[in-house]
Motif scaffolding. Structure first.
Motif, mmCIF file in Angstrom:
data_model
loop_
_atom_site.group_PDB
_atom_site.id
_atom_site.type_symbol
_atom_site.label_atom_id
_atom_site.label_comp_id
_atom_site.label_asym_id
_atom_site.label_seq_id
_atom_site.Cartn_x
_atom_site.Cartn_y
_atom_site.Cartn_z
ATOM 1 N N GLN A 38 -29.152 112.108 -122.950
ATOM 2 C CA GLN A 38 -30.228 112.150 -122.143
ATOM 3 C C GLN A 38 -31.838 112.023 -121.479
ATOM 4 O O GLN A 38 -32.382 112.748 -122.586
ATOM 5 C CB GLN A 38 -30.038 112.922 -120.823
ATOM 6 C CG GLN A 38 -29.248 112.379 -119.362
ATOM 7 C CD GLN A 38 -28.787 113.168 -118.678
ATOM 8 O OE1 GLN A 38 -29.325 114.252 -118.808
ATOM 9 N NE2 GLN A 38 -28.097 113.008 -117.531
ATOM 10 N N THR A 74 -29.964 107.196 -120.500
ATOM 11 C CA THR A 74 -28.315 107.843 -121.426
ATOM 12 C C THR A 74 -27.339 106.854 -121.481
ATOM 13 O O THR A 74 -27.658 105.630 -121.397
ATOM 14 C CB THR A 74 -26.824 108.029 -119.993
ATOM 15 O OG1 THR A 74 -27.393 109.122 -118.900
ATOM 16 C CG2 THR A 74 -26.330 108.915 -120.152
ATOM 17 N N ARG A 76 -24.681 106.541 -124.095
ATOM 18 C CA ARG A 76 -23.157 107.365 -125.073
ATOM 19 C C ARG A 76 -22.265 106.100 -125.755
ATOM 20 O O ARG A 76 -21.050 106.129 -125.915
ATOM 21 C CB ARG A 76 -22.944 107.363 -124.184
ATOM 22 C CG ARG A 76 -22.193 107.182 -122.447
ATOM 23 C CD ARG A 76 -21.057 107.559 -121.660
ATOM 24 N NE ARG A 76 -21.665 108.556 -121.424
ATOM 25 C CZ ARG A 76 -22.048 109.220 -119.539
ATOM 26 N NH1 ARG A 76 -22.218 107.684 -118.897
ATOM 27 N NH2 ARG A 76 -22.828 110.092 -119.256
ATOM 28 N N ALA A 88 -31.079 105.046 -127.286
ATOM 29 C CA ALA A 88 -31.372 105.844 -125.952
ATOM 30 C C ALA A 88 -33.717 105.305 -126.086
ATOM 31 O O ALA A 88 -33.781 104.751 -125.052
ATOM 32 C CB ALA A 88 -32.073 106.789 -125.421
#
Length: 139
Positions: A38, A74, A76, A88
């Motif tokens: 994040q 975020t 992932r 990110a």
């Protein structure tokens, strides 16, 4: 400093990263490791961004922006923290680069006569196709 354009860069200290557990498939890895990232960037209070770029970035951020003016990205997609960190940051830089150039002002134009005629002919042809679908007339 992270370069964005030749004239614009943001300080690494303005970025705040935290690692969270990613959801979805991945077997034991998903339950043991916090690989998702994040990334938080305070758009509203960043000293690196000029005001016009800041306003355009706030518009571009959409749902990624909190009420405090902090953009949360975020990542992932990847299995490692490092690749998610990189993803990110790349997304953040892409958004900022998109906000840097001022929008081109719209110049009003009018459709040409030929384009109006083409549009009306296309509407007429479409209307004829739809009329032909009806029940046959009994004379």
């Amino acid at each position: 400093m992270i370069p964005i354009t030749p004239h614009l860069a943001i300080d690494e200290a303005e970025l705040e990263e935290s690692f969270i557990q990613a959801s979805g498939p991945g077997g034991q890895n998903v339950n043991k490791l916090a690989t998702a990232v994040q990334l938080r960037f305070d758009v509203a209070r960043s000293p690196s961004l000029p005001d016009p770029v800041r306003l355009r970035l706030i518009d571009l951020a959409g749902r990624r922006l909190t009420q405090d003016g902090v953009m949360v990205i975020t990542a992932r997609e990847h299995r490692t923290q490092e690749r998610n960190r990189q993803a990110a940051r790349e997304r953040l830089l892409a958004l900022i680069r998109q906000a840097v150039p001022p929008p081109v002002p719209r110049r009003k134009t009018r459709p040409t006569l030929a384009s109006k005629v083409r549009r009306l002919e296309a509407k007429g042809a479409r209307s004829a196709v739809k009329k032909a679908r009806g029940r046959p007339r009994e004379d």
